[in-house]
Motif scaffolding. Structure first.
Motif, PDB file in Angstrom:
ATOM      1  N   LEU A  74       0.807  -1.223   0.000  1.00  0.00           N
ATOM      2  CA  LEU A  74       0.000   0.000   0.000  1.00  0.00           C
ATOM      3  C   LEU A  74       0.840   1.274   0.000  1.00  0.00           C
ATOM      4  O   LEU A  74       0.769   2.090  -0.922  1.00  0.00           O
ATOM      5  N   GLY A  75       1.641   1.468   1.032  1.00  0.00           N
ATOM      6  CA  GLY A  75       2.428   2.693   1.111  1.00  0.00           C
ATOM      7  C   GLY A  75       3.555   2.738   0.108  1.00  0.00           C
ATOM      8  O   GLY A  75       3.859   3.800  -0.467  1.00  0.00           O
ATOM      9  N   GLY A  76       4.178   1.592  -0.139  1.00  0.00           N
ATOM     10  CA  GLY A  76       5.313   1.543  -1.055  1.00  0.00           C
ATOM     11  C   GLY A  76       4.949   1.875  -2.480  1.00  0.00           C
ATOM     12  O   GLY A  76       5.698   2.557  -3.187  1.00  0.00           O
ATOM     13  N   THR A  77       3.785   1.405  -2.932  1.00  0.00           N
ATOM     14  CA  THR A  77       3.416   1.660  -4.325  1.00  0.00           C
ATOM     15  C   THR A  77       3.090   3.127  -4.553  1.00  0.00           C
ATOM     16  O   THR A  77       3.423   3.694  -5.598  1.00  0.00           O
ATOM     17  N   ILE A  78       2.467   3.778  -3.574  1.00  0.00           N
ATOM     18  CA  ILE A  78       2.210   5.214  -3.713  1.00  0.00           C
ATOM     19  C   ILE A  78       3.516   5.985  -3.771  1.00  0.00           C
ATOM     20  O   ILE A  78       3.710   6.851  -4.627  1.00  0.00           O
ATOM     21  N   ALA A  79       4.449   5.646  -2.868  1.00  0.00           N
ATOM     22  CA  ALA A  79       5.745   6.329  -2.862  1.00  0.00           C
ATOM     23  C   ALA A  79       6.484   6.125  -4.180  1.00  0.00           C
ATOM     24  O   ALA A  79       7.066   7.065  -4.739  1.00  0.00           O
ATOM     25  N   PHE A  80       6.460   4.907  -4.704  1.00  0.00           N
ATOM     26  CA  PHE A  80       7.163   4.609  -5.947  1.00  0.00           C
ATOM     27  C   PHE A  80       6.612   5.432  -7.105  1.00  0.00           C
ATOM     28  O   PHE A  80       7.381   6.041  -7.869  1.00  0.00           O
ATOM     29  N   ARG A 124      12.700  -7.578   7.048  1.00  0.00           N
ATOM     30  CA  ARG A 124      11.792  -6.807   7.909  1.00  0.00           C
ATOM     31  C   ARG A 124      12.422  -5.516   8.450  1.00  0.00           C
ATOM     32  O   ARG A 124      11.743  -4.470   8.444  1.00  0.00           O
ATOM     33  N   PRO A 125      13.683  -5.502   8.905  1.00  0.00           N
ATOM     34  CA  PRO A 125      14.254  -4.237   9.376  1.00  0.00           C
ATOM     35  C   PRO A 125      14.276  -3.148   8.303  1.00  0.00           C
ATOM     36  O   PRO A 125      14.068  -1.965   8.607  1.00  0.00           O
ATOM     37  N   MET A 126      14.479  -3.549   7.065  1.00  0.00           N
ATOM     38  CA  MET A 126      14.526  -2.561   5.992  1.00  0.00           C
ATOM     39  C   MET A 126      13.131  -2.016   5.693  1.00  0.00           C
ATOM     40  O   MET A 126      12.956  -0.817   5.444  1.00  0.00           O
ATOM     41  N   LEU A 127      12.132  -2.889   5.720  1.00  0.00           N
ATOM     42  CA  LEU A 127      10.762  -2.425   5.501  1.00  0.00           C
ATOM     43  C   LEU A 127      10.317  -1.488   6.627  1.00  0.00           C
ATOM     44  O   LEU A 127       9.650  -0.475   6.373  1.00  0.00           O
ATOM     45  N   ILE A 128      10.690  -1.822   7.856  1.00  0.00           N
ATOM     46  CA  ILE A 128      10.348  -0.941   8.977  1.00  0.00           C
ATOM     47  C   ILE A 128      11.050   0.404   8.818  1.00  0.00           C
ATOM     48  O   ILE A 128      10.469   1.471   9.088  1.00  0.00           O
ATOM     49  N   GLY A 129      12.300   0.386   8.359  1.00  0.00           N
ATOM     50  CA  GLY A 129      13.012   1.633   8.104  1.00  0.00           C
ATOM     51  C   GLY A 129      12.285   2.495   7.084  1.00  0.00           C
ATOM     52  O   GLY A 129      12.145   3.718   7.269  1.00  0.00           O
ATOM     53  N   PHE A 130      11.813   1.876   6.008  1.00  0.00           N
ATOM     54  CA  PHE A 130      11.033   2.627   5.016  1.00  0.00           C
ATOM     55  C   PHE A 130       9.767   3.188   5.642  1.00  0.00           C
ATOM     56  O   PHE A 130       9.411   4.357   5.419  1.00  0.00           O
ATOM     57  N   GLY A 131       9.069   2.368   6.427  1.00  0.00           N
ATOM     58  CA  GLY A 131       7.812   2.813   7.021  1.00  0.00           C
ATOM     59  C   GLY A 131       7.990   3.990   7.958  1.00  0.00           C
ATOM     60  O   GLY A 131       7.227   4.972   7.901  1.00  0.00           O
ATOM     61  N   VAL A 132       8.994   3.940   8.818  1.00  0.00           N
ATOM     62  CA  VAL A 132       9.225   5.023   9.779  1.00  0.00           C
ATOM     63  C   VAL A 132       9.665   6.300   9.058  1.00  0.00           C
ATOM     64  O   VAL A 132       9.090   7.378   9.246  1.00  0.00           O
ATOM     65  N   LEU A 133      10.692   6.187   8.210  1.00  0.00           N
ATOM     66  CA  LEU A 133      11.215   7.363   7.521  1.00  0.00           C
ATOM     67  C   LEU A 133      10.201   7.936   6.529  1.00  0.00           C
ATOM     68  O   LEU A 133      10.081   9.159   6.378  1.00  0.00           O
ATOM     69  N   GLY A 134       9.482   7.045   5.823  1.00  0.00           N
ATOM     70  CA  GLY A 134       8.485   7.518   4.869  1.00  0.00           C
ATOM     71  C   GLY A 134       7.347   8.255   5.544  1.00  0.00           C
ATOM     72  O   GLY A 134       6.861   9.280   5.049  1.00  0.00           O
ATOM     73  N   THR A 135       6.909   7.757   6.696  1.00  0.00           N
ATOM     74  CA  THR A 135       5.838   8.432   7.438  1.00  0.00           C
ATOM     75  C   THR A 135       6.274   9.809   7.893  1.00  0.00           C
ATOM     76  O   THR A 135       5.516  10.786   7.813  1.00  0.00           O
ATOM     77  N   LEU A 136       7.504   9.930   8.373  1.00  0.00           N
ATOM     78  CA  LEU A 136       7.982  11.187   8.941  1.00  0.00           C
ATOM     79  C   LEU A 136       8.380  12.222   7.885  1.00  0.00           C
ATOM     80  O   LEU A 136       8.184  13.426   8.091  1.00  0.00           O
ATOM     81  N   PHE A 137       8.928  11.779   6.745  1.00  0.00           N
ATOM     82  CA  PHE A 137       9.579  12.724   5.845  1.00  0.00           C
ATOM     83  C   PHE A 137       8.903  12.913   4.489  1.00  0.00           C
ATOM     84  O   PHE A 137       9.343  13.775   3.713  1.00  0.00           O
ATOM     85  N   THR A 138       7.864  12.156   4.156  1.00  0.00           N
ATOM     86  CA  THR A 138       7.232  12.321   2.842  1.00  0.00           C
ATOM     87  C   THR A 138       6.647  13.723   2.671  1.00  0.00           C
ATOM     88  O   THR A 138       6.900  14.401   1.660  1.00  0.00           O
ATOM     89  N   THR A 139       5.878  14.178   3.637  1.00  0.00           N
ATOM     90  CA  THR A 139       5.272  15.508   3.528  1.00  0.00           C
ATOM     91  C   THR A 139       6.320  16.617   3.509  1.00  0.00           C
ATOM     92  O   THR A 139       6.259  17.513   2.648  1.00  0.00           O
ATOM     93  N   PRO A 140       7.318  16.622   4.408  1.00  0.00           N
ATOM     94  CA  PRO A 140       8.351  17.664   4.319  1.00  0.00           C
ATOM     95  C   PRO A 140       9.121  17.656   3.003  1.00  0.00           C
ATOM     96  O   PRO A 140       9.427  18.722   2.453  1.00  0.00           O
ATOM     97  N   ILE A 180      10.203  20.191  -2.283  1.00  0.00           N
ATOM     98  CA  ILE A 180      10.341  20.107  -3.742  1.00  0.00           C
ATOM     99  C   ILE A 180       9.390  21.086  -4.419  1.00  0.00           C
ATOM    100  O   ILE A 180       9.739  21.752  -5.403  1.00  0.00           O
ATOM    101  N   GLU A 181       8.169  21.188  -3.902  1.00  0.00           N
ATOM    102  CA  GLU A 181       7.187  22.113  -4.479  1.00  0.00           C
ATOM    103  C   GLU A 181       7.669  23.559  -4.417  1.00  0.00           C
ATOM    104  O   GLU A 181       7.485  24.331  -5.352  1.00  0.00           O
ATOM    105  N   CYS A 224      17.253  12.258  -1.810  1.00  0.00           N
ATOM    106  CA  CYS A 224      16.999  11.969  -0.391  1.00  0.00           C
ATOM    107  C   CYS A 224      15.760  11.093  -0.235  1.00  0.00           C
ATOM    108  O   CYS A 224      15.743  10.163   0.585  1.00  0.00           O
ATOM    109  N   ALA A 225      14.730  11.389  -1.021  1.00  0.00           N
ATOM    110  CA  ALA A 225      13.521  10.575  -0.967  1.00  0.00           C
ATOM    111  C   ALA A 225      13.799   9.136  -1.391  1.00  0.00           C
ATOM    112  O   ALA A 225      13.289   8.178  -0.795  1.00  0.00           O
TER     113      ALA A 225
END
Length: 428
Positions: free
Chosen positions: A247-253, A303-319, A324-325, A339-340
Motif C-alpha cells: 500500500l504505502g510503497g506503491t504510492i511512494a514509488f 523486515r528491518p529494511m521495511l520498517i526503516g522505510f515505514g518510519v522514515l516515509g511516514t515522517l519525511f514524505t510531507t516535508p 520540492i514544491e 533523499c527521498a
C-alpha cells in the motif's frame, strides 16, 4: 579447471537466465513509462482544450485506467505461470505489451477521427495494463526461484533495477528527441510516436530471447495445490500481508517516478528539459541503490529494511514533497528527490522477494501478483490522478498527507509480519 574469477557453468546459466528475465521486465516498464514521460507532448492530440492541467488530468486518467487491468492480468497470468510455467507467462506478457505500444505508435489523433482516438488510446493502455499485471508476479517468482538462497535479495532486486532502467531508457529517448533530433513543435506534432514504435521493436527482441529461457526447478518439482482464488483463500494471512506491505510503497514509488516529472513542471515551475534531466538523474541514483539494498537485506533481513522505510516515509514524505514544491532550483530539486529515494529504495529493492518468500511454489505467481496488482491498481495507479485532482482544487498538500498516512498503514504491517528471510517458503 575453474579459477576463482570464473563462475561455474551453473552460475553462468543462472546469471544468463536472470539477465534475460530482467530484460523483458525492462522493456515492459519502458513501454509502460513512455506514456507518462511523453504525455506532456501528446495530451492535447487526444484531449483538446486550453487548460494544460485539465489535459494532463485526462491523460493521467487513461494512465490510471490501464492499472485496473492489472488484477485481471495478474489472475490470468498467475494461472498460466503456476499451471504452465513461468516461461510461458513471461513470453505472453511481452507479446501483449508489444501490441499495446504499436497501437499507440500509429493511432490517429482526435483531430483526425474524433472520440475514437482517445478510445483507441485507452484500448492500448488496457492491453499494456493486462501485460504488466502478468509480468510482475511471473518475473518476481522467476528471479527468486533462480537465485541462490544466500543472495536471493540481491538477485531479486534486479526486478526493480530493470523497472527503473526501463523508465530511464524512456527518459533517455525523450532527452535525445528534445535536445538533439527534434524541436518542441515536431515532438508535439509527430515525434512522440517514435518511442512507442521503438518499444514495440524492443519487445519483439525480448520475445525472441525468451524462447529458450529455462524453466525453474521450483516449478518443475512443485506439488499440486489449488490455484487461483481458491489457492489464495488457503493463504489468507499471506495475501493480506502482500496488500498491506504494498500500500504505502506503491504510492511512494509512483510519486517519485511517473508523477515527479509533472510535479516538477506544474508545481515547482521548472522547464520541460529541466524536469526530464532531474527525473533521469534521480532514477539513475535509485537504480544504483537497488542491488546495494538488496544485498544488505541478505545480511540483516527483509523486515528491518521495511520498517526503516515505514518510519522514515511516514515522517519525511510531507516535508520532502513540500520542499520540492517550493524550490525553484534544479539542483536543489534533484538533491531532495535523491533523499527521498534513500528512503523509498528500502521498500522497492526487496518487496518482490518478500512476496515470493511468503508463498509455496504451486501458487507463488498468483500469490505475488494478484493481491499486489489489486493494491497497485487502487492506490499506485491512482496516485498521479489524485495528486493532480487535489492540485486542480487548490489543495495540493493534502496529497502529501495522504501518501504519508498510506505509508504509516504499511508500517503497521511491517512491524507485525514475520521475517521472510528466516521463514521463507522458497525452501519448501
Amino acid at each position: 579447471m575453474l579459477t576463482r574469477a570464473q563462475p561455474a557453468p551453473d552460475d553462468r546459466a543462472r546469471i544468463g537466465a536472470i539477465l534475460i528475465g530482467s530484460a523483458g521486465n525492462l522493456v515492459e516498464w519502458y513501454d509502460f513509462y513512455v506514456y507518462s514521460a511523453f504525455s506532456l507532448y501528446f495530451a492535447d492530440a487526444f484531449f483538446p482544450g486550453d487548460d494544460p492541467v485539465a489535459q494532463m488530468l485526462s491523460a493521467s486518467g487513461v494512465f490510471a485506467l490501464g492499472f485496473f487491468m492489472r488484477p485481471i492480468g495478474a489472475y490470468t497470468f498467475g494461472r498460466i505461470g503456476d499451471g504452465r510455467g513461468r516461461r510461458a507467462a513471461l513470453m505472453l506478457s511481452v507479446l501483449l505489451m508489444c501490441a499495446g505500444s504499436l497501437i499507440i505508435a500509429v493511432v490517429p489523433t482526435y483531430a483526425a477521427i474524433g472520440a475514437a482516438a482517445p478510445a483507441l488510446l485507452l484500448l492500448a493502455r488496457l492491453l499494456q495494463g493486462l501485460s504488466l499485471g502478468g509480468e510482475y508476479g511471473s518475473s518476481a517468482a522467476y528471479l527468486a526461484e533462480t537465485a541462490p538462497a544466500a543472495r536471493r535479495g540481491f538477485y531479486s532486486s534486479f526486478q526493480y533495477v530493470t523497472m527503473i532502467a526501463g523508465q530511464l531508457l524512456a527518459l533517455g529517448v525523450l532527452l535525445v528527441l528534445q535536445n538533439i533530433l527534434l524541436d518542441e513543435a515536431a515532438l508535439r506534432d509527430w515525434g512522440w510516436r517514435i518511442p512507442f514504435a521503438l518499444g514495440g521493436l524492443l519487445a519483439v527482441v525480448v520475445l525472441i530471447m525468451r524462447r529458450d529461457l529455462p524453466e525453474t526447478a521450483a516449478f518443475e518439482t512443485a506439488h499440486e495445490e489449488a490455484g487461483g482464488l481458491r489457492g489464495l483463500l488457503a493463504h489468507k494471512r499471506e495475501t493480506a500481508t502482500v496488500v498491506g506491505l504494498t500500500l504505502g510503497g506503491t504510492i511512494a514509488f509512483y510519486v517519485y517516478t511517473t508523477y515527479m516529472q509533472k510535479f516538477l513542471k506544474l508545481s515547482a515551475g521548472l522547464s520541460a528539459t529541466q524536469t526530464t534531466w532531474i527525473t533521469a538523474g534521480a532514477l539513475l541514483f535509485a537504480l544504483l541503490l537497488q542491488p546495494v539494498y538488496g544485498a544488505l537485506s541478505d545480511r540483516v533481513g527483509r523486515r528491518p529494511m521495511l520498517i526503516g522505510f515505514g518510519v522514515l516515509g511516514t515522517l519525511f514524505t510531507t516535508p520532502l514533497l513540500t520542499a520540492i514544491e517550493k524550490t525553484r532550483d534544479a539542483w536543489s530539486a534533484f538533491a531532495l528527490i535523491c533523499c527521498a529515494w534513500l528512503i523509498v529504495a528500502l521498500y522497492t529493492s526487496i518487496n518482490a522477494v518478500v512476496k515470493a518468500e511468503l508463498f509455496p511454489a504451486a501458487i507463488r505467481v498468483t500469490g505475488v501478483a494478484l493481491p499486489y496488482a489489486v493494491t497497485v491498481s487502487l492506490f499506485g495507479g491512482s496516485a498521479e490522478y489524485l495528486a493532480l485532482w487535489f492540485k486542480a482544487r487548490g489543495h495540493e498538500s493534502w496529497f502529501y498527507w495522504y501518501a504519508s498516512a498510506a505509508i504509516f498503514v504499511s508500517l503497521v504491517v511491517y512491524a507485525t509480519m514475520p521475517e521472510t528471510k528466516a521463514r521463507s517458503r522458497m525452501e519448501d
